[in-house]
Write a protein that holds these residues in place. Sequence first.
Motif, mmCIF file in Angstrom:
data_model
loop_
_atom_site.group_PDB
_atom_site.id
_atom_site.type_symbol
_atom_site.label_atom_id
_atom_site.label_comp_id
_atom_site.label_asym_id
_atom_site.label_seq_id
_atom_site.Cartn_x
_atom_site.Cartn_y
_atom_site.Cartn_z
ATOM 1 N N PRO A 28 44.048 35.083 43.415
ATOM 2 C CA PRO A 28 43.519 36.371 42.770
ATOM 3 C C PRO A 28 43.846 36.106 41.243
ATOM 4 O O PRO A 28 44.866 35.972 40.899
ATOM 5 C CB PRO A 28 43.568 37.500 43.563
ATOM 6 C CG PRO A 28 44.549 37.186 44.332
ATOM 7 C CD PRO A 28 44.700 35.589 44.545
ATOM 8 N N SER A 29 43.019 37.184 40.615
ATOM 9 C CA SER A 29 43.246 37.299 39.302
ATOM 10 C C SER A 29 44.738 38.025 38.997
ATOM 11 O O SER A 29 45.152 38.800 40.013
ATOM 12 C CB SER A 29 42.107 37.989 38.319
ATOM 13 O OG SER A 29 42.464 38.542 37.216
ATOM 14 N N ASP A 34 40.077 40.337 42.960
ATOM 15 C CA ASP A 34 38.905 39.677 43.119
ATOM 16 C C ASP A 34 39.285 37.966 42.952
ATOM 17 O O ASP A 34 40.039 37.746 41.985
ATOM 18 C CB ASP A 34 37.931 40.070 41.980
ATOM 19 C CG ASP A 34 37.344 41.431 42.276
ATOM 20 O OD1 ASP A 34 37.674 41.585 43.565
ATOM 21 O OD2 ASP A 34 36.612 42.182 41.168
ATOM 22 N N ILE A 35 38.574 37.131 43.523
ATOM 23 C CA ILE A 35 38.762 35.690 43.076
ATOM 24 C C ILE A 35 37.617 35.250 41.969
ATOM 25 O O ILE A 35 36.583 35.618 42.319
ATOM 26 C CB ILE A 35 38.640 34.882 44.478
ATOM 27 C CG1 ILE A 35 39.986 35.213 45.398
ATOM 28 C CG2 ILE A 35 38.464 33.437 44.225
ATOM 29 C CD1 ILE A 35 39.530 34.648 46.723
ATOM 30 N N TYR A 43 33.661 40.126 38.850
ATOM 31 C CA TYR A 43 34.555 39.741 38.163
ATOM 32 C C TYR A 43 33.963 39.272 36.701
ATOM 33 O O TYR A 43 34.661 39.573 35.761
ATOM 34 C CB TYR A 43 35.394 38.651 38.872
ATOM 35 C CG TYR A 43 36.366 37.806 38.197
ATOM 36 C CD1 TYR A 43 37.927 38.545 38.103
ATOM 37 C CD2 TYR A 43 36.305 36.706 37.284
ATOM 38 C CE1 TYR A 43 38.971 38.040 37.364
ATOM 39 C CE2 TYR A 43 37.325 36.201 36.451
ATOM 40 C CZ TYR A 43 38.688 36.663 36.514
ATOM 41 O OH TYR A 43 39.595 36.244 35.946
ATOM 42 N N ALA A 44 33.136 38.281 36.761
ATOM 43 C CA ALA A 44 32.379 37.804 35.579
ATOM 44 C C ALA A 44 31.926 38.931 34.758
ATOM 45 O O ALA A 44 32.105 39.140 33.346
ATOM 46 C CB ALA A 44 31.454 37.028 36.037
ATOM 47 N N GLU A 45 31.387 40.002 35.233
ATOM 48 C CA GLU A 45 30.952 41.033 34.414
ATOM 49 C C GLU A 45 31.981 41.865 33.919
ATOM 50 O O GLU A 45 31.920 42.377 32.743
ATOM 51 C CB GLU A 45 29.968 41.926 35.337
ATOM 52 C CG GLU A 45 28.755 41.503 35.683
ATOM 53 C CD GLU A 45 27.890 40.918 34.461
ATOM 54 O OE1 GLU A 45 27.716 41.826 33.841
ATOM 55 O OE2 GLU A 45 27.195 39.995 34.666
ATOM 56 N N ARG A 50 34.987 43.252 28.843
ATOM 57 C CA ARG A 50 36.137 43.436 28.135
ATOM 58 C C ARG A 50 36.053 42.544 26.902
ATOM 59 O O ARG A 50 36.388 42.923 25.810
ATOM 60 C CB ARG A 50 37.418 42.758 28.876
ATOM 61 C CG ARG A 50 37.608 43.598 29.976
ATOM 62 C CD ARG A 50 38.682 43.191 31.072
ATOM 63 N NE ARG A 50 38.997 44.005 31.986
ATOM 64 C CZ ARG A 50 39.663 43.768 33.113
ATOM 65 N NH1 ARG A 50 40.090 42.433 33.235
ATOM 66 N NH2 ARG A 50 39.982 44.525 34.145
ATOM 67 N N PHE A 51 35.485 41.416 26.870
ATOM 68 C CA PHE A 51 35.279 40.566 25.728
ATOM 69 C C PHE A 51 34.448 41.364 24.672
ATOM 70 O O PHE A 51 34.428 41.344 23.461
ATOM 71 C CB PHE A 51 34.723 39.134 25.875
ATOM 72 C CG PHE A 51 35.699 38.162 26.119
ATOM 73 C CD1 PHE A 51 36.899 37.796 25.175
ATOM 74 C CD2 PHE A 51 35.992 37.636 27.293
ATOM 75 C CE1 PHE A 51 37.825 37.101 25.784
ATOM 76 C CE2 PHE A 51 36.872 36.790 27.799
ATOM 77 C CZ PHE A 51 37.767 36.422 26.976
#
Length: 78
Positions: A28-29, A34-35, A43-45, A50-51
């Motif tokens: 996981p992160s 989440d993986i 996770y991607a969202e 954040r970016f």
Amino acid sequence: MNSNTESNQDNQSIEQEQTDSEIKNLSPSATTNDIPEFGWSGYAERINGRFAMIGLMAVLVVEAISKISFLEWAGIIN
């Protein structure tokens, strides 16, 4: 013919075990449990958000330092 079928089934079970072990090796992160996944995942969202926040802060810093709006600084408007 029967030995071929058995060997194919053995190969498939070995491949399945390898796939299962690869999935288990994903860690996981550091910040969440989440993986990481490809596609539309939470996770991607979260990472994209954040970016986006970092980008917005960079724009605000440019405006604060240059004392003009970002759109003028970038040459989009005059």
